[in-house]
Design an enzyme around this catalytic site. Structure first.
Site, mmCIF file in Angstrom:
data_model
loop_
_atom_site.group_PDB
_atom_site.id
_atom_site.type_symbol
_atom_site.label_atom_id
_atom_site.label_comp_id
_atom_site.label_asym_id
_atom_site.label_seq_id
_atom_site.Cartn_x
_atom_site.Cartn_y
_atom_site.Cartn_z
ATOM 1 N N THR A 30 19.185 -55.778 36.583
ATOM 2 C CA THR A 30 19.017 -54.766 37.621
ATOM 3 C C THR A 30 17.800 -55.022 38.514
ATOM 4 O OG1 THR A 30 17.675 -53.329 36.191
ATOM 5 C CG2 THR A 30 20.075 -53.002 36.152
ATOM 6 N N CYS A 38 12.300 -44.639 28.778
ATOM 7 C CA CYS A 38 13.229 -44.406 29.886
ATOM 8 C C CYS A 38 14.546 -43.808 29.378
ATOM 9 C CB CYS A 38 13.510 -45.715 30.624
ATOM 10 S SG CYS A 38 14.531 -45.494 32.102
ATOM 11 N N ARG A 63 10.978 -54.077 40.341
ATOM 12 C CA ARG A 63 10.534 -52.858 41.012
ATOM 13 C C ARG A 63 10.499 -51.694 40.015
ATOM 14 N NH1 ARG A 63 15.832 -53.748 42.498
ATOM 15 N NH2 ARG A 63 17.284 -51.987 42.249
ATOM 16 N N CYS A 65 11.059 -48.276 38.034
ATOM 17 C CA CYS A 65 12.211 -47.403 37.811
ATOM 18 C C CYS A 65 11.943 -46.030 38.427
ATOM 19 C CB CYS A 65 12.457 -47.257 36.313
ATOM 20 S SG CYS A 65 13.785 -46.110 35.888
ATOM 21 N N CYS A 68 12.150 -43.173 34.987
ATOM 22 C CA CYS A 68 11.060 -42.997 34.027
ATOM 23 C C CYS A 68 9.688 -43.055 34.676
ATOM 24 C CB CYS A 68 11.146 -44.021 32.902
ATOM 25 S SG CYS A 68 10.922 -45.742 33.417
ATOM 26 N N TRP A 419 -32.239 -47.017 22.222
ATOM 27 C CA TRP A 419 -31.406 -45.824 22.026
ATOM 28 C C TRP A 419 -30.865 -45.350 23.370
ATOM 29 C CZ3 TRP A 419 -29.940 -41.057 23.217
ATOM 30 C CH2 TRP A 419 -29.307 -40.262 22.250
ATOM 31 N N TYR A 423 -27.046 -45.354 24.794
ATOM 32 C CA TYR A 423 -26.462 -44.068 25.179
ATOM 33 C C TYR A 423 -25.898 -44.139 26.596
ATOM 34 C CZ TYR A 423 -26.102 -38.992 25.864
ATOM 35 O OH TYR A 423 -25.643 -37.708 26.110
ATOM 36 N N ASP A 439 -30.484 -43.549 15.246
ATOM 37 C CA ASP A 439 -30.161 -42.126 15.360
ATOM 38 C C ASP A 439 -30.228 -41.465 13.980
ATOM 39 O OD1 ASP A 439 -28.644 -40.201 17.521
ATOM 40 O OD2 ASP A 439 -28.093 -39.748 15.447
#
Length: 499
Positions: A30, A38, A63, A65, A68, A419, A423, A439
């Site tokens: 297709t 899908c 291409r 769908c 879906c 630290w 972070y 920590d």
């Protein structure tokens, strides 16, 4: 991709939602590519090609769908744990790097040659960087066509196409029809109307944990959390806007209502929201990576959807981190509130919703202004020098080649130790392997017979948690908060001295 053809085909036959976004099926009979879920009749195995990304499918000539809608799939984790260069490039492409400049400019930011980058993308993503950028534009445009009533010219601009002509050409090539025929309704949009978009995630997703984390750090005037979700105002480049985000668990997506003065900023806003709410995380991979540790295993099983809350902007995260050194989270948030109130630009017409201040731009950070907030001189100096460096080097928060290099680069700035650097990397740069061995909260949870592990011992134990150490931090912080009568201020474990 580590998924075999047999596994992919069985997932396709079962329409197994666990595999949604992990691969796409290219149907040779297709010329269409689909998600595993899908609803269309499953193709024969001999007509199927399985690829790890939508970009790989489109570059191969397939291409999307229309049933879906591949643009509705959760972000693919196919390249997680692979090339650091590819991950850095993908983040920049998501933010529109190839809309603003060409491939050479992207390569210059990454420090690699164009040929090497194309080779890495083919190996890890199955498509070229330009194909990834083109697919991002197409899928965002298709989402805007389905989910909003923006005029077609605005859809083209908002999705990153340089012109309406190019937008029409791409859709005619992919779908054999004009983009307007895909929406099925007349587009009439007032500028006051917010765009409401789906930001899909891969469940489970612990929305309440994200909100609780952000709520303790909410800056009045800039952001707000209530029963409806998360709200804030922002600036992206020269564009000012606002956003409200709520979780719709039945849809496995966050719904974001976005208002912008310039639609061209939309891709960057979406990228920031995905980082802020950690929507690209792969909970199953994290569970497998951390589940082998006897302490982490029950924590992960009890909160499988726990994510690492990100930040809107790395500079903002860095400022907040320095403000929070040696004080509690609540005290740091009060300081941040005074900073925004004193230095943030005031927005007109926003007082009714209580969000009327933007986060301050670096140019507003002067020693006298920062010191007036009640900051120690050393920390005020750190903030001023951070802002000055950011003004001179707008890309100072780009990820480096690896986490160690990123941390070393941040630690070179006055007032930032390991630290704080980790972070910033964890929340501002979305480094999934950032870790905080000094920590105290982590050491407390992992204590055995009353003895806490040393940072060296904690680092050695955490080697087995890579590349998910930041998620281990979040699980251990939650465990610590659950076992103490008063939550230990996490930020007080920051660097004890300012370099």
């Amino acid at each position: 991709m580590n998924l075999s053809t047999d596994i992919c085909y069985q997932a396709l036959l079962a329409r197994d939602a666990r595999y949604d976004g992990r691969f796409f099926t290219c149907v040779t009979s297709t010329g269409i590519y689909c998600r595993p879920i899908c609803p269309a009749t499953a193709p024969k195995l001999e007509n199927c090609r399985f690829v790890s990304s939508a970009a790989a499918a489109q570059e191969a000539g397939f291409r999307p769908c229309l049933r879906c809608r591949p643009e509705s799939a959760p972000d693919s984790p196919a390249w997680a744990g692979t090339s650091t260069t590819v991950k850095r490039a993908l983040r920049l492409i998501d933010e529109g790097a190839l809309d603003e400049g060409g491939l050479e400019a992207l390569c210059a930011r990454l420090g690699v040659g164009a040929r090497q980058l194309r080779r890495l993308f083919q190996r890890h993503v199955g498509a070229s960087p330009l194909a990834v950028a083109q697919t991002r534009r197409v899928l965002l445009a298709k989402q805007l066509l389905h989910e909003t009533e923006l005029p077609l010219a605005d859809v083209a601009l908002a999705s990153g196409f340089g012109s309406v002509r190019r937008f029409n050409e791409v859709f005619l090539h992919l779908y054999g029809r004009a983009p307007g025929t895909l929406r099925g309704r007349r587009a009439e949009l007032s500028q006051a109307t917010a765009l409401t978009l789906r930001l899909p995630y891969r469940p489970p997703y612990d929305w309440q944990a994200i909100l609780a984390f952000l709520a303790r750090r909410t800056i009045p005037g800039l952001e707000r959390i209530d029963g409806e979700g998360y709200h804030r105002v922002f600036r992206v480049g020269e564009t000012v806007g606002s956003v409200s985000v709520k979780d719709v668990s039945a849809d496995s997506a966050l719904h974001a209502s976005i208002r912008l003065t310039e639609l061209s900023a939309l891709p960057s806003v979406i990228a920031r929201l995905r980082r802020l709410f950690d929507l690209q995380a792969d909970s199953e991979a994290i569970r497998q990576g951390l589940g082998r540790d006897p302490v982490l295993a029950p924590l992960v099983e009890s909160r499988p959807g726990l994510r690492v809350p990100g930040g809107w902007d790395p500079f903002e995260v860095a400022v907040r981190a320095i403000l929070g050194q040696q004080v509690s989270v609540d005290a740091a948030t009060r300081l941040a509130g005074r900073l925004v109130e004193r230095l943030g630009e005031r927005l007109e017409g926003q007082a009714g919703v209580g969000l009327e201040r933007l986060f301050p731009v670096p140019e507003r950070f002067t020693f006298d202004e920062i010191k007036a907030l009640g900051m120690p001189s050393a920390r005020a100096t750190a903030l001023v020098q951070l802002a000055a460096t950011y003004r001179e080097q707008p890309r100072m928060f780009d990820r480096r080649q690896d986490l160690d290099e990123t941390v070393a680069h941040l630690c070179a700035l006055p007032g930032i130790g390991e630290w704080t650097a980790h972070y910033i990397a964890m929340r501002g740069l979305q480094e999934s392997d950032a870790f905080l061995p000094t920590d105290v909260a982590l050491q407390r949870v992992l204590a055995e017979r009353g003895r806490r592990p040393t940072p060296r011992e904690l680092l050695a134990r955490a080697e087995a948690w890579r590349p998910w150490r930041a998620y281990a931090v979040m699980h251990l912080w939650h465990a610590d908060a659950a076992t103490t009568t008063a939550a230990k201020p996490q930020q007080e474990e920051c660097d004890a001295t300012l370099a």
